[in-house]
Structure formats: structure tokens, C-alpha cells
Design a protein around this motif. Sequence first.
Motif, PDB file in Angstrom:
ATOM      1  N   VAL A 182       0.805  -1.220   0.000  1.00  0.00           N
ATOM      2  CA  VAL A 182       0.000   0.000   0.000  1.00  0.00           C
ATOM      3  C   VAL A 182       0.842   1.276   0.000  1.00  0.00           C
ATOM      4  CG1 VAL A 182      -2.004  -1.122   1.040  1.00  0.00           C
ATOM      5  CG2 VAL A 182      -0.277  -0.081   2.534  1.00  0.00           C
ATOM      6  N   GLN A 183       2.121   1.174   0.292  1.00  0.00           N
ATOM      7  CA  GLN A 183       3.053   2.296   0.198  1.00  0.00           C
ATOM      8  C   GLN A 183       4.462   1.734   0.136  1.00  0.00           C
ATOM      9  OE1 GLN A 183       3.465   5.313  -0.403  1.00  0.00           O
ATOM     10  NE2 GLN A 183       1.515   6.370  -0.080  1.00  0.00           N
ATOM     11  N   MET A 184       5.384   2.554  -0.349  1.00  0.00           N
ATOM     12  CA  MET A 184       6.791   2.186  -0.274  1.00  0.00           C
ATOM     13  C   MET A 184       7.631   3.451  -0.362  1.00  0.00           C
ATOM     14  SD  MET A 184       7.628   0.448  -3.987  1.00  0.00           S
ATOM     15  CE  MET A 184       7.638   1.426  -5.506  1.00  0.00           C
ATOM     16  N   VAL A 185       8.785   3.421   0.297  1.00  0.00           N
ATOM     17  CA  VAL A 185       9.789   4.475   0.197  1.00  0.00           C
ATOM     18  C   VAL A 185      11.114   3.777  -0.070  1.00  0.00           C
ATOM     19  CG1 VAL A 185      11.011   6.325   1.385  1.00  0.00           C
ATOM     20  CG2 VAL A 185       8.547   6.052   1.730  1.00  0.00           C
ATOM     21  N   LEU A 186      11.723   4.104  -1.203  1.00  0.00           N
ATOM     22  CA  LEU A 186      12.931   3.418  -1.628  1.00  0.00           C
ATOM     23  C   LEU A 186      14.171   4.279  -1.384  1.00  0.00           C
ATOM     24  CD1 LEU A 186      11.802   1.892  -5.046  1.00  0.00           C
ATOM     25  CD2 LEU A 186      11.546   0.950  -2.733  1.00  0.00           C
ATOM     26  N   ALA A 187      15.239   3.638  -0.966  1.00  0.00           N
ATOM     27  CA  ALA A 187      16.527   4.309  -0.895  1.00  0.00           C
ATOM     28  C   ALA A 187      16.982   4.660  -2.308  1.00  0.00           C
ATOM     29  CB  ALA A 187      17.558   3.407  -0.217  1.00  0.00           C
ATOM     30  N   ASP A 188      17.739   5.744  -2.438  1.00  0.00           N
ATOM     31  CA  ASP A 188      18.414   6.048  -3.689  1.00  0.00           C
ATOM     32  C   ASP A 188      19.920   5.999  -3.447  1.00  0.00           C
ATOM     33  OD1 ASP A 188      19.004   8.446  -2.360  1.00  0.00           O
ATOM     34  OD2 ASP A 188      17.429   9.557  -3.390  1.00  0.00           O
ATOM     35  N   GLN A 189      20.687   6.259  -4.467  1.00  0.00           N
ATOM     36  CA  GLN A 189      22.134   6.137  -4.303  1.00  0.00           C
ATOM     37  C   GLN A 189      22.681   7.157  -3.313  1.00  0.00           C
ATOM     38  OE1 GLN A 189      23.070   6.101  -8.580  1.00  0.00           O
ATOM     39  NE2 GLN A 189      24.022   4.118  -8.259  1.00  0.00           N
ATOM     40  N   ASP A 190      22.070   8.321  -3.227  1.00  0.00           N
ATOM     41  CA  ASP A 190      22.548   9.309  -2.264  1.00  0.00           C
ATOM     42  C   ASP A 190      22.299   8.852  -0.837  1.00  0.00           C
ATOM     43  OD1 ASP A 190      23.571  12.066  -1.653  1.00  0.00           O
ATOM     44  OD2 ASP A 190      21.594  12.212  -0.722  1.00  0.00           O
ATOM     45  N   SER A 191      21.115   8.302  -0.553  1.00  0.00           N
ATOM     46  CA  SER A 191      20.860   7.831   0.812  1.00  0.00           C
ATOM     47  C   SER A 191      21.721   6.615   1.139  1.00  0.00           C
ATOM     48  CB  SER A 191      19.371   7.538   1.031  1.00  0.00           C
ATOM     49  OG  SER A 191      18.852   6.646   0.077  1.00  0.00           O
ATOM     50  N   TRP A 192      22.011   5.773   0.138  1.00  0.00           N
ATOM     51  CA  TRP A 192      22.992   4.697   0.337  1.00  0.00           C
ATOM     52  C   TRP A 192      24.341   5.286   0.709  1.00  0.00           C
ATOM     53  CZ3 TRP A 192      23.188  -0.231   1.316  1.00  0.00           C
ATOM     54  CH2 TRP A 192      22.224  -1.122   0.845  1.00  0.00           C
ATOM     55  N   ASP A 193      24.769   6.325  -0.012  1.00  0.00           N
ATOM     56  CA  ASP A 193      26.071   6.953   0.252  1.00  0.00           C
ATOM     57  C   ASP A 193      26.149   7.460   1.685  1.00  0.00           C
ATOM     58  OD1 ASP A 193      26.688   6.506  -2.412  1.00  0.00           O
ATOM     59  OD2 ASP A 193      26.430   8.595  -3.019  1.00  0.00           O
ATOM     60  N   ARG A 194      25.091   8.129   2.115  1.00  0.00           N
ATOM     61  CA  ARG A 194      25.097   8.699   3.467  1.00  0.00           C
ATOM     62  C   ARG A 194      25.231   7.607   4.518  1.00  0.00           C
ATOM     63  NH1 ARG A 194      25.891  11.492   0.555  1.00  0.00           N
ATOM     64  NH2 ARG A 194      27.871  11.248   1.641  1.00  0.00           N
ATOM     65  N   TYR A 195      24.577   6.482   4.300  1.00  0.00           N
ATOM     66  CA  TYR A 195      24.633   5.387   5.256  1.00  0.00           C
ATOM     67  C   TYR A 195      25.991   4.704   5.247  1.00  0.00           C
ATOM     68  CZ  TYR A 195      23.755   0.645   7.041  1.00  0.00           C
ATOM     69  OH  TYR A 195      23.834  -0.549   7.719  1.00  0.00           O
ATOM     70  N   VAL A 196      26.475   4.338   4.081  1.00  0.00           N
ATOM     71  CA  VAL A 196      27.694   3.531   3.998  1.00  0.00           C
ATOM     72  C   VAL A 196      28.944   4.374   4.228  1.00  0.00           C
ATOM     73  CG1 VAL A 196      29.068   2.021   2.529  1.00  0.00           C
ATOM     74  CG2 VAL A 196      26.584   1.861   2.478  1.00  0.00           C
ATOM     75  N   ALA A 197      29.012   5.557   3.620  1.00  0.00           N
ATOM     76  CA  ALA A 197      30.211   6.383   3.790  1.00  0.00           C
ATOM     77  C   ALA A 197      30.396   6.804   5.244  1.00  0.00           C
ATOM     78  CB  ALA A 197      30.131   7.610   2.883  1.00  0.00           C
ATOM     79  N   ALA A 198      29.299   6.974   5.970  1.00  0.00           N
ATOM     80  CA  ALA A 198      29.419   7.298   7.394  1.00  0.00           C
ATOM     81  C   ALA A 198      30.095   6.174   8.173  1.00  0.00           C
ATOM     82  CB  ALA A 198      28.036   7.587   7.978  1.00  0.00           C
ATOM     83  N   GLN A 199      29.965   4.944   7.703  1.00  0.00           N
ATOM     84  CA  GLN A 199      30.662   3.832   8.347  1.00  0.00           C
ATOM     85  C   GLN A 199      32.172   3.996   8.226  1.00  0.00           C
ATOM     86  OE1 GLN A 199      29.199   0.141   6.763  1.00  0.00           O
ATOM     87  NE2 GLN A 199      27.065   0.632   7.204  1.00  0.00           N
ATOM     88  N   TRP A 200      32.633   4.451   7.062  1.00  0.00           N
ATOM     89  CA  TRP A 200      34.076   4.627   6.881  1.00  0.00           C
ATOM     90  C   TRP A 200      34.600   5.700   7.834  1.00  0.00           C
ATOM     91  CZ3 TRP A 200      32.938   5.794   1.073  1.00  0.00           C
ATOM     92  CH2 TRP A 200      32.346   4.674   0.491  1.00  0.00           C
ATOM     93  N   PHE A 201      33.821   6.772   7.979  1.00  0.00           N
ATOM     94  CA  PHE A 201      34.228   7.832   8.902  1.00  0.00           C
ATOM     95  C   PHE A 201      34.298   7.296  10.332  1.00  0.00           C
ATOM     96  CE2 PHE A 201      33.988  11.542  11.544  1.00  0.00           C
ATOM     97  CZ  PHE A 201      34.607  12.547  10.822  1.00  0.00           C
ATOM     98  N   ASN A 202      33.282   6.543  10.719  1.00  0.00           N
ATOM     99  CA  ASN A 202      33.256   5.979  12.073  1.00  0.00           C
ATOM    100  C   ASN A 202      34.452   5.064  12.316  1.00  0.00           C
ATOM    101  OD1 ASN A 202      30.811   7.274  12.497  1.00  0.00           O
ATOM    102  ND2 ASN A 202      29.573   5.466  12.086  1.00  0.00           N
ATOM    103  N   ILE A 203      34.758   4.227  11.332  1.00  0.00           N
ATOM    104  CA  ILE A 203      35.888   3.302  11.478  1.00  0.00           C
ATOM    105  C   ILE A 203      37.192   4.071  11.605  1.00  0.00           C
ATOM    106  CG2 ILE A 203      37.251   1.526  10.306  1.00  0.00           C
ATOM    107  CD1 ILE A 203      34.591   0.528   9.083  1.00  0.00           C
ATOM    108  N   ARG A 204      37.406   5.052  10.743  1.00  0.00           N
ATOM    109  CA  ARG A 204      38.659   5.815  10.800  1.00  0.00           C
ATOM    110  C   ARG A 204      38.777   6.568  12.121  1.00  0.00           C
ATOM    111  NH1 ARG A 204      43.128   8.142   8.110  1.00  0.00           N
ATOM    112  NH2 ARG A 204      44.215   9.041   9.914  1.00  0.00           N
TER     113      ARG A 204
END
Length: 248
Positions: A182-204
Motif C-alpha cells: 500500500v506504500q513504499m519508500v525506496l533508498a536512492d544512491q545518495d541515501s545509500w552513500d550517506r549510510y555507507v560512507a558514514a561507516q568509513w568515517f566511524n571506522i577511521r
Amino acid sequence: MDLPRIFTIRESRHRIHNPIDEPKLDLLGRVIPLDAGTSLLDLACGSGEMLCRWARDHGVIGTGVDLSSVFTASARDRAAEFGVTDRVTFVQADAAGYVADTPVDITACIGATWIGGGLDGTIELLERSLRPGGLLLVGEPFWRRDPPDQETIEACHATTKADFRDLPGLVAHFGELGWDLVQMVLADQDSWDRYVAAQWFNIREWLDVNPGDEMAGQMRDELHTAPVTYVRYEREYLGWGVFVLKKR
């Protein structure tokens, strides 16, 4: 029992532990829609951002359950920051098999369908806490593009291509299980970037403070390889979304 330490290092500063960013999370809360007093059970809730934001912005009440003591502590802090501690509760426990004492208006598992042994089992688990006519929210990956080889499949955290469906196949599968999308909200490449790239910052950041930790070598290896793997494979081939379902 607690979540392995590698996850809390990798996502130490994350508010949202999946590739839906704050604007999309807010959008999801608007398109459902949510009313004051709506009850919600969020399994594998992470740091509780969805429940806390929706309690603040829409008057939602409910419970979040997560295995991580670090994330549930962060969720309680967020609830206090937003002034919603009277509306939300966070439980540090294994979400697998967790069923609410009283059926709720909305059940959710946003990006952790391993708690039910996969998508089908997680939908069955969530239904056990859902009142008749309620909404079920599930976050799930799908193939954005057809993976060309086994290397791509494994780089996208799958064992075989069949581990994920493409988006039409996923939507069709909800119907096969007896649910209307009945509804959906999909990630896009920018929201993927924000999630994954923040992991690299956290690790460093963690490595800078903990160079002699027993996990430093493993985290250094991940930081060395993860960015290239992400931009080469995950960013191009793996989609993700939150799907809102209602029982037929």
C-alpha cells in the motif's frame, strides 16, 4: 547476549542503521499516515530513531526491541532528547521471536529480516503482534540491476542471486504471501552513500583513538577495501526499500 562489537564500531554515530535517510524516514511517516496514539512495535530497532521521531512528530506510542545494548542506550537517550520517554520504551533483547503482549497498529522490521530467518519468516513474526487491519512495515534489499557474476553477488552480501529478488519480483512476492503493498519508500544512491560512507568515517575515527585494539587490524582492512567494493558493486547493483503492507 549482545550485538557483536564490530557493528557498534562501524555504526557508532549512526542514528539510522539502514540506507533510509532522515528526509525519507519523515516521508514514510507522512505517507502512511500516522495519528496520535498509533501503537508501533519496532523489531531490531537499532538506535530507535524511527520510533522517537514519529513519537515526537506524530504522537506515536510504542516499543523498540534490539539486541545491542549500545544501540538501545542510544535510543533511550534520543527519547529523552526529544521529550518522548512517556511514549516509547526500548528493550534490549533478541527480536527473533518477540511478540507484543497486546496487538499493535503497526509492526516494523526495517532492514533486519534475518530475525525471522528471512523475509517470509519475518513477515510471519510481525503479523503475530499486529491487530487485524493494521500495517506491517518491512525493509528489504533487492537487485537494482542483474548481478553479472558471483563476485558481484558476494560483494552485495548475498550467497546466490536467489537470495534477493528484483523489485518487480519482490512486490509480486508480497502478493503471493497474501499482503497488499500500500506504500513504499525506496533508498536512492545518495541515501545509500550517506549510510555507507558514514561507516568509513566511524571506522577511521575509531582507529585514530584505538590503534592498539585487538580489532584494529580487522577494522583497518575493512576501511582499506570497503569503499572500492561499495562503489563498484553495492552502489550499482543493490537496492533497498521500506514496504508498507496490509493483509488481504
